[in-house]
Design a protein around this motif. Structure first.
Motif, short mmCIF file in Angstrom:
data_model
loop_
_atom_site.label_atom_id
_atom_site.label_comp_id
_atom_site.label_asym_id
_atom_site.label_seq_id
_atom_site.Cartn_x
_atom_site.Cartn_y
_atom_site.Cartn_z
N ALA A 132 0.83 -1.21 0.00
CA ALA A 132 0.00 0.00 0.00
C ALA A 132 0.87 1.26 0.00
O ALA A 132 0.59 2.23 -0.73
CB ALA A 132 -0.93 -0.01 1.21
N LYS A 133 1.92 1.24 0.81
CA LYS A 133 2.81 2.40 0.89
C LYS A 133 3.50 2.64 -0.46
O LYS A 133 3.62 3.79 -0.92
CB LYS A 133 3.86 2.17 1.98
N ALA A 134 3.93 1.56 -1.10
CA ALA A 134 4.59 1.69 -2.39
C ALA A 134 3.62 2.21 -3.45
O ALA A 134 3.98 3.04 -4.29
CB ALA A 134 5.17 0.34 -2.83
N LEU A 135 2.37 1.73 -3.39
CA LEU A 135 1.39 2.19 -4.36
C LEU A 135 1.00 3.64 -4.12
O LEU A 135 0.71 4.39 -5.07
CB LEU A 135 0.15 1.29 -4.31
N GLU A 136 0.97 4.04 -2.86
CA GLU A 136 0.72 5.46 -2.56
C GLU A 136 1.82 6.33 -3.16
O GLU A 136 1.54 7.40 -3.72
CB GLU A 136 0.62 5.67 -1.05
N ALA A 137 3.06 5.87 -3.03
CA ALA A 137 4.18 6.61 -3.61
C ALA A 137 4.06 6.64 -5.13
O ALA A 137 4.33 7.67 -5.77
CB ALA A 137 5.50 5.98 -3.19
N ALA A 139 1.24 6.42 -6.82
CA ALA A 139 0.13 7.32 -7.16
C ALA A 139 0.58 8.77 -7.13
O ALA A 139 0.21 9.58 -7.99
CB ALA A 139 -1.04 7.09 -6.20
N GLU A 140 1.41 9.11 -6.14
CA GLU A 140 1.92 10.47 -6.03
C GLU A 140 2.83 10.79 -7.21
O GLU A 140 2.77 11.88 -7.79
CB GLU A 140 2.65 10.64 -4.71
N ALA A 141 3.69 9.83 -7.56
CA ALA A 141 4.59 10.04 -8.69
C ALA A 141 3.80 10.17 -9.99
O ALA A 141 4.14 10.98 -10.87
CB ALA A 141 5.58 8.89 -8.78
N ARG A 142 2.76 9.34 -10.11
CA ARG A 142 1.93 9.39 -11.32
C ARG A 142 1.23 10.74 -11.42
O ARG A 142 1.11 11.32 -12.50
CB ARG A 142 0.92 8.24 -11.26
N ALA A 143 0.75 11.26 -10.27
CA ALA A 143 0.09 12.57 -10.27
C ALA A 143 1.06 13.66 -10.74
O ALA A 143 0.70 14.57 -11.50
CB ALA A 143 -0.45 12.89 -8.88
N GLY A 144 2.32 13.57 -10.26
CA GLY A 144 3.33 14.54 -10.70
C GLY A 144 3.61 14.43 -12.18
O GLY A 144 3.77 15.45 -12.88
N PRO A 173 -6.77 7.69 -12.78
CA PRO A 173 -6.16 8.12 -11.51
C PRO A 173 -7.15 8.17 -10.35
O PRO A 173 -6.77 8.00 -9.19
CB PRO A 173 -5.63 9.52 -11.84
N ARG A 174 -8.42 8.39 -10.66
CA ARG A 174 -9.42 8.49 -9.59
C ARG A 174 -10.10 7.18 -9.29
O ARG A 174 -10.61 6.98 -8.19
CB ARG A 174 -10.47 9.55 -9.97
N ASP A 175 -10.15 6.23 -10.27
CA ASP A 175 -10.84 4.96 -10.04
C ASP A 175 -10.13 3.84 -10.79
O ASP A 175 -10.76 2.96 -11.37
CB ASP A 175 -12.30 5.07 -10.51
N ILE A 178 -4.88 1.46 -8.56
CA ILE A 178 -4.37 1.89 -7.25
C ILE A 178 -5.49 2.33 -6.31
O ILE A 178 -5.57 1.86 -5.17
CB ILE A 178 -3.31 2.99 -7.41
N PRO A 179 -6.43 3.20 -6.74
CA PRO A 179 -7.52 3.58 -5.84
C PRO A 179 -8.36 2.39 -5.40
O PRO A 179 -8.78 2.32 -4.24
CB PRO A 179 -8.35 4.56 -6.68
N ARG A 180 -8.60 1.44 -6.32
CA ARG A 180 -9.40 0.27 -5.94
C ARG A 180 -8.66 -0.58 -4.91
O ARG A 180 -9.27 -1.10 -3.97
CB ARG A 180 -9.73 -0.56 -7.19
N PHE A 181 -7.36 -0.74 -5.12
CA PHE A 181 -6.58 -1.52 -4.15
C PHE A 181 -6.60 -0.84 -2.78
O PHE A 181 -6.80 -1.51 -1.75
CB PHE A 181 -5.14 -1.67 -4.63
N MET A 182 -6.40 0.46 -2.75
CA MET A 182 -6.37 1.17 -1.47
C MET A 182 -7.74 1.11 -0.79
O MET A 182 -7.83 0.98 0.44
CB MET A 182 -5.97 2.63 -1.70
#
Length: 253
Positions: A132-137, A139-144, A173-175, A178-182
């Motif tokens: 989860a932590k890696a996917l959050e990172a 997701a943040e990188a993908r947003a950037g 990015p919204r659905d 990664i969002p489904r996993f989280m």
């Protein structure tokens, strides 16, 4: 590559079913013992059969009394055939016992698996949290990355020379993935939290009022209380007697 480097966490080994459950381990040992006995009996049967075949090559057989009168060696074939029949009967018993052990192993697999899961649960939680932590990172990188890509497009810049990345496999990015996993991880965490709270509540002392008397139960699990009440009932006692009689008949076979 550093990304493919194995982490120390990969060295963790979950316990086997036999390691987690003494009951399962006993059945595994019983299966091994029966297989050893089966192999031994098959070897004995092969040896006896060779002796029977050798005795049959010595010509016509005569009874033991006639052989004694003739001064001949008594025919060993009848005794050997009886010995072979006894070994085959033992092998049939071993086969029947193995079938029972296999069925019991199937029945014991569920509780043993539960025991393994309880042991591994903390480590499993750590690894899910790491994912989860890696996917959050990510997701943040993908947003950037998306922000920079959007700026290129807003300024009408031809940026194909930078070789754009195809991140469609991550989904929206919204659905997306990664969002489904989280969402699933958070849902499981809430479920476990509610289960833990319910478990703490059920540990409070219970007292059940029965007709004509009152009984207190040390076991606070409602299912266990119901089982105990059934065992003490007339129907439960009858079931216990029938079960004992069935085991007695089975052991007598």
């Amino acid at each position: 590559m550093a990304l493919l480097k194995k982490k120390e966490a990969a060295e963790y080994r979950i316990p086997s079913l036999a390691e987690a459950s003494p009951e399962f381990a006993a059945l595994v040992q019983k299966r091994a013992d029966l297989h050893t006995l089966q192999s031994k009996l098959n070897g004995e049967l092969r040896d006896v059969q060779k002796q029977i075949d050798a005795a049959g090559d010595k010509g016509p057989r005569v009874s033991a009394r006639i052989a004694e009168l003739l001064g001949d060696e008594a025919d060993s074939a009848p005794m050997l055939r009886k010995q072979a029949a006894d070994i085959r009967a033992q092998l049939a018993d071993v086969e029947a016992a193995l079938e029972i052990v296999f069925r019991r192993l199937d029945d014991a697999k569920g509780p043993a698996s539960t025991a393994v899961c309880q042991i591994v649960k903390p480590e499993y939680g750590k690894r899910v949290a790491a994912v989860a932590k890696a996917l959050e990172a990510l997701a943040e990188a993908r947003a950037g990355y998306d922000d920079l890509r959007n700026q290129f497009e807003a300024e009408d810049v031809a940026w194909t020379s930078l070789i754009p990345l195809a991140l469609g496999f991550l989904g929206d990015p919204r659905d997306g993935q990664i969002p489904r996993f989280m969402k699933e991880v958070r849902g499981r965490a809430m479920f476990e939290k509610a289960t833990s709270k319910r478990t703490r509540l059920t540990k409070q002392s219970r007292r059940i009022k029965l007709p004509g008397k009152s009984e207190a139960y040390a076991d606070t699990d409602p299912i266990e209380i119901a089982r105990e009440l059934r065992a003490k009932s007339r129907l439960g006692k009858r079931e216990a007697r029938l079960d004992a009689a069935s085991r007695k008949v089975a052991n007598g076979r």
